[in-house]
Design a protein around this motif. Structure first.
Motif, short mmCIF file in Angstrom:
data_model
loop_
_atom_site.label_atom_id
_atom_site.label_comp_id
_atom_site.label_asym_id
_atom_site.label_seq_id
_atom_site.Cartn_x
_atom_site.Cartn_y
_atom_site.Cartn_z
N TYR A 106 -8.33 107.16 -17.69
CA TYR A 106 -8.58 107.54 -16.29
C TYR A 106 -8.43 106.28 -15.44
CZ TYR A 106 -11.04 111.38 -18.65
OH TYR A 106 -11.37 112.43 -19.48
N ASP A 107 -7.60 106.35 -14.41
CA ASP A 107 -7.52 105.19 -13.52
C ASP A 107 -8.73 105.19 -12.60
OD1 ASP A 107 -6.36 106.35 -10.65
OD2 ASP A 107 -5.61 107.47 -12.38
N ALA A 108 -9.30 104.01 -12.40
CA ALA A 108 -10.47 103.86 -11.55
C ALA A 108 -10.59 102.42 -11.10
CB ALA A 108 -11.74 104.27 -12.29
N ASP A 109 -10.95 102.23 -9.84
CA ASP A 109 -11.18 100.91 -9.26
C ASP A 109 -12.68 100.66 -9.28
OD1 ASP A 109 -11.55 98.69 -7.65
OD2 ASP A 109 -10.06 99.30 -6.17
N VAL A 110 -13.12 99.65 -10.04
CA VAL A 110 -14.56 99.42 -10.21
C VAL A 110 -15.22 98.90 -8.95
CG1 VAL A 110 -14.32 99.02 -12.69
CG2 VAL A 110 -14.25 97.06 -11.12
N THR A 111 -14.43 98.56 -7.92
CA THR A 111 -15.04 98.12 -6.67
C THR A 111 -15.36 99.27 -5.72
OG1 THR A 111 -12.94 97.81 -5.47
CG2 THR A 111 -13.73 95.96 -6.82
N VAL A 112 -14.95 100.47 -6.10
CA VAL A 112 -15.16 101.65 -5.24
C VAL A 112 -16.19 102.56 -5.90
CG1 VAL A 112 -14.06 103.62 -4.12
CG2 VAL A 112 -12.79 101.47 -4.39
N ALA A 113 -17.37 102.66 -5.30
CA ALA A 113 -18.46 103.42 -5.90
C ALA A 113 -18.08 104.87 -6.16
CB ALA A 113 -19.70 103.34 -5.02
N SER A 114 -17.36 105.48 -5.22
CA SER A 114 -16.99 106.89 -5.40
C SER A 114 -16.02 107.06 -6.56
CB SER A 114 -16.38 107.44 -4.11
OG SER A 114 -15.21 106.72 -3.74
N ALA A 115 -15.14 106.07 -6.77
CA ALA A 115 -14.20 106.14 -7.89
C ALA A 115 -14.93 106.01 -9.22
CB ALA A 115 -13.15 105.04 -7.76
N ARG A 163 -21.81 98.62 -11.15
CA ARG A 163 -21.52 100.02 -10.81
C ARG A 163 -21.23 100.85 -12.06
NH1 ARG A 163 -18.26 97.17 -7.04
NH2 ARG A 163 -19.25 97.11 -4.98
N VAL A 164 -20.40 100.31 -12.93
CA VAL A 164 -20.02 101.07 -14.13
C VAL A 164 -21.23 101.28 -15.03
CG1 VAL A 164 -18.59 101.03 -16.20
CG2 VAL A 164 -17.63 100.29 -14.02
N THR A 165 -22.03 100.26 -15.21
CA THR A 165 -23.21 100.39 -16.08
C THR A 165 -24.20 101.40 -15.50
OG1 THR A 165 -22.92 98.11 -16.84
CG2 THR A 165 -25.07 99.14 -17.23
N ARG A 166 -24.42 101.35 -14.21
CA ARG A 166 -25.33 102.32 -13.58
C ARG A 166 -24.83 103.74 -13.79
NH1 ARG A 166 -26.65 101.22 -7.50
NH2 ARG A 166 -28.07 102.95 -7.94
N ALA A 167 -23.53 103.94 -13.70
CA ALA A 167 -22.97 105.28 -13.81
C ALA A 167 -23.08 105.84 -15.22
CB ALA A 167 -21.51 105.26 -13.36
#
Length: 266
Positions: free
Chosen positions: A61-70, A122-126
């Motif tokens: 899955y493409d995702a930008d870790v700087t964008v919370a919604s992504a 962000r990634v860890t929280r998610a």
């Protein structure tokens, strides 16, 4: 060695190339299901194609870790299509703004911290809720030698990577009792696209070849790298895989240096 992670589910950020790609490959070889992420869809597709032998155990899955919604969308997609994670490898990062402190703009600081420190946050929280539900989990943050041996011309990167060491240590104290172990790996001067870019710029500045730039960098900037070469991504990936396994069941809150001796202190 059988790392006993067959059937585990792992997510690797920054998995399109370098350390992230090799980590995904090693985990797949060990029998894990792997979710690869990266910000560029084309680069991610190319990485997946290179791992086509594992297509039944591989998701991307493409995702930008700087964008919370992504990141939130990534977590929702993984939960729906793959399930909860057992392993999270926070590898995504950039070299970021360079230069002496007085030469670096606020935007340079913000961008570097946003990718290299807040991205893993962000990634860890998610994904932490799913890791906690399983009663067995591994989180690995890819830091750097720069975290404990800062260089004056890359302080935003150094500060962000030092932040990861503190973050990981704090998380390791919070969730170990739930079976979630947290550690860091700190490489130095690995042969990745990031250091390729650095050495290409150095070669241009010195009017030298790429290999001459590497040699001068080792001699002048990294004199304690006793093996006298750049590391290979797989040399880092194997240490990460160990920390993701049952073989590391008593390792928590540790920082593993994979640096050829670059950090000149005990």
């Amino acid at each position: 060695m059988d790392l006993n992670i067959r059937g585990r589910t792992a997510l690797v950020t920054g998995a399109s190339s370098g350390i992230g790609f090799e980590t995904a490959r090693v985990l797949l070889n060990e029998g894990a299901t792997v979710v690869m992420t990266g910000p560029d869809p084309d680069e991610l597709k190319d990485a997946v194609d290179r791992l086509s032998a594992f297509k039944d155990s591989l998701f991307a899955y493409d995702a930008d870790v700087t964008v919370a919604s992504a990141v939130d969308r990534l977590a929702a997609d993984v939960a729906a299509e793959v399930g909860d994670l057992d392993i999270l490898v926070n590898n995504a990062g950039i070299h970021g703004a360079g230069g002496l402190f007085h030469e670096i703009s606020q935007e340079g600081w913000d961008r570097t911290i946003d990718v290299d420190l807040m991205g893993p946050v962000r990634v860890t929280r998610a994904f932490l809720p799913g890791l906690r539900r399983g009663g067995w989990g591994r989180i690995v943050f890819v830091s750097s030698e720069d975290a404990v041996q800062p260089y004056e011309d890359e302080l935003p990167y150094c500060a962000a990577k030092a932040g990861l060491l503190s973050l990981a240590r704090g998380l390791s104290r919070t969730y170990a009792s739930e079976g979630v172990l947290v550690n860091t790996v700190s490489p130095a001067f690995i042969a990745t696209p990031m250091t390729d870019e650095m050495m290409s710029a150095r070669a241009k500045e010195q009017n030298s070849t790429f290999d001459e730039a590497i040699a001068s960098f080792l001699r002048e900037e990294r004199p304690f790298m006793e093996l006298g070469r750049r590391g290979r991504p797989e040399e880092v990936a194997h240490v990460i895989a160990f920390l993701c396994s049952d073989a590391a069941s008593f390792v928590n809150g540790s920082n593993y240096r994979v640096d050829s001796g670059s950090v000149a202190t005990i």
